[in-house]
Design a protein around this motif. Structure first.
Motif, mmCIF file in Angstrom:
data_model
loop_
_atom_site.group_PDB
_atom_site.id
_atom_site.type_symbol
_atom_site.label_atom_id
_atom_site.label_comp_id
_atom_site.label_asym_id
_atom_site.label_seq_id
_atom_site.Cartn_x
_atom_site.Cartn_y
_atom_site.Cartn_z
ATOM 1 N N ILE A 130 5.527 5.630 -2.553
ATOM 2 C CA ILE A 130 5.042 5.702 -1.220
ATOM 3 C C ILE A 130 4.855 7.205 -0.963
ATOM 4 C CG2 ILE A 130 5.684 5.596 1.112
ATOM 5 C CD1 ILE A 130 5.394 2.872 0.383
ATOM 6 N N TYR A 135 -1.444 -1.768 6.303
ATOM 7 C CA TYR A 135 -0.167 -0.833 5.870
ATOM 8 C C TYR A 135 1.208 -1.375 6.404
ATOM 9 C CZ TYR A 135 -3.560 2.362 4.101
ATOM 10 O OH TYR A 135 -4.684 2.665 3.331
ATOM 11 N N SER A 136 2.343 -1.172 5.780
ATOM 12 C CA SER A 136 3.692 -1.781 6.334
ATOM 13 C C SER A 136 4.945 -0.781 6.431
ATOM 14 C CB SER A 136 3.808 -3.091 5.656
ATOM 15 O OG SER A 136 4.092 -2.646 4.225
ATOM 16 N N TYR A 137 4.620 0.295 5.908
ATOM 17 C CA TYR A 137 5.956 0.948 5.535
ATOM 18 C C TYR A 137 6.322 1.926 6.571
ATOM 19 C CZ TYR A 137 9.659 3.415 2.671
ATOM 20 O OH TYR A 137 10.832 3.907 2.287
ATOM 21 N N PHE A 150 -2.351 1.251 12.187
ATOM 22 C CA PHE A 150 -1.931 1.378 10.913
ATOM 23 C C PHE A 150 -1.459 -0.045 10.227
ATOM 24 C CE2 PHE A 150 2.239 1.847 8.285
ATOM 25 C CZ PHE A 150 1.898 2.885 7.592
ATOM 26 N N LYS A 201 0.739 -1.419 -0.055
ATOM 27 C CA LYS A 201 -0.036 -0.067 -0.001
ATOM 28 C C LYS A 201 0.812 1.271 -0.064
ATOM 29 C CE LYS A 201 -4.019 -2.124 2.359
ATOM 30 N NZ LYS A 201 -4.909 -2.041 3.056
ATOM 31 N N THR A 253 -5.417 6.142 6.618
ATOM 32 C CA THR A 253 -5.509 4.669 6.247
ATOM 33 C C THR A 253 -6.795 4.406 5.406
ATOM 34 O OG1 THR A 253 -6.217 4.136 8.378
ATOM 35 C CG2 THR A 253 -3.880 3.700 7.806
ATOM 36 N N GLU A 311 -6.914 3.421 1.348
ATOM 37 C CA GLU A 311 -7.308 1.892 1.105
ATOM 38 C C GLU A 311 -7.626 1.995 -0.609
ATOM 39 O OE1 GLU A 311 -7.293 -0.314 3.179
ATOM 40 O OE2 GLU A 311 -7.699 -1.646 1.456
#
Ligand code: SF4
Ligand code: SF4
Length: 375
Positions: free
Chosen positions: A243, A39-41, A34, A2, A258, A262
């Motif tokens: 990003i 989400y991951s970054y 988050f 994402k 978030t 999406e």
């Protein structure tokens, strides 16, 4: 992956005067929300929150989630390394791995390259050193964050085709600004075939707090869009942007960002026209273009909280207040235990450091006039 990244540099504080005193229980809830939304970054740096941001990341993310769940970006503080040695560089890099509690970085950047810090990076052979770390598997992708003109960016990318990405200050306000050159820098990165990570999409929070008359047409067009989301959507909708970082400071921002990220709707030509007009009106206001990055504060010999003063100055100028009464009291409170604008000794350190290339000393003199002399 994402497109939204969690910038760990404007975390909520217990004490507004102490960047190291972060509200850990609130950040824990923000991080959990988050990650739970897929989400991951995360983006951190050696200097954020007085050196605490990496430790906070370790405690709240690395020690609580498995390595496959998150991606991490960290940065070599080349902007602060004039006169340092290659050994210092190696020490910092290994400190960072241990502070963050990881064995490798997904993304690693030279922090805040400009014409001056690029000279430092050359003398320390930072690109070469980091390429070695990449070969060893300690870095998956190498890049740099950049704050200068597009021709300098072109020069760095021509001399370092090995970089995997660039991080740019990119927002609708700075798009055509001659000092920041968002559009020109973006086009330069695209020409070199480099993916772009966006920083300052809301310009240090400014584009989330537009004055009412500027925000009104945006609300009218999309009543369900937050004002901040306009700015993040603008950046996210550009091709080649991988990003968009958001320096989130509370849970509401995490939930808002978030949610719309999406499935972000693209901006149409009518939306873009409104943003162009908003930028035009906003730029005519008498405000200092400070993004509150705080890079200037660490080296100020008089401990002047420069961006804190600029924040109240901007707010008061935009609402046409003159710095008397309550505003003067607020300034007095802000300056307790810290340097006042009148303490400035004109050493110039802040201007050398400022990524926005602001005439900080000139503005500090104006702060002094407004809040200490009431002119
Ligand atoms: S010029 Fe003034 S505000 Fe800037 S670093 Fe020096 S003392 Fe601090
Ligand atoms: S004056 Fe410049 S360096 Fe200081 S906080 Fe503002 S933008 Fe950052």
């Amino acid at each position: 992956m994402k497109k939204l990244g969690f910038g760990m540099f404007r975390l909520p504080l217990h004490d507004l005067k102490d960047q190291g005193k972060v509200d850990m229980s609130l950040v824990k809830r923000m991080v959990d929300a988050f990650l739970s939304r897929g989400y991951s970054y995360f983006d951190t740096a050696y200097m954020y929150h007085d050196g605490q941001s990496e430790n906070i990341f370790r405690k709240l993310v690395a020690e609580r989630y498995s390595r496959e769940i998150f991606q991490l970006a960290d940065k070599m503080p080349v902007i602060d390394m004039k006169g340092k040695s290659p050994d210092d560089q190696d020490k910092i890099f290994h400190d960072q791995l241990s502070k963050c509690g990881v064995d490798y970085f997904d993304n690693y950047l030279l922090h805040c390259l400009n014409a001056e810090s690029y000279k430092t990076a050359k003398s320390l052979k930072t690109f070469e050193y980091l390429s070695q770390q990449k070969e060893k598997g300690k870095i998956l992708r190498l890049g740099f964050s950049f704050h200068d003109k597009a021709d300098i960016l072109d020069c760095v990318l021509t001399e370092h085709p090995e970089v995997d990405f660039v991080q740019l200050q990119l927002n609708y306000y700075d798009w055509e600004d001659e000092r920041v050159q968002s559009r020109k820098c973006y086009e330069t990165a695209v020409r070199h075939g480099k993916p772009v990570i966006v920083m300052e999409p809301v310009k240090g929070g400014k584009l989330a707090r537009l004055p009412g008359s500027i925000a009104e047409p945006l609300f009218k067009r999309h009543p369900d869009w937050s004002i901040a989301s306009w700015a993040i959507r603008f950046a996210a909708s550009l091709d080649n942007v991988s990003i968009v970082l958001s320096g989130m400071s509370n849970l509401e921002q995490v939930l808002d960002n978030t949610a719309f990220m999406e499935n972000p709707e693209s901006l149409d030509s009518g939306d873009l026209l409104l943003l162009e007009k908003a930028a035009e009106v906003f730029s005519s206001l008498p405000a200092i273009e400070c993004t509150a990055c705080r890079y200037c504060v660490r080296g100020c010999p008089k401990s002047i909280p420069i961006p804190d003063y600029f924040t109240i100055y901007n707010r008061d100028k935009i609402s046409r207040r003159n710095g008397g009464g309550v505003q003067r009291e607020e300034y007095q409170k802000l300056s307790e235990g810290r340097g006042k604008a009148s303490d400035c000794i004109h050493c110039g350190q802040c201007e050398e450091t400022c990524p926005q290339h602001l005439e900080v000393m000139k503005w500090i003199a104006k702060v002094k006039k407004v809040y200490e002399q009431n002119e």
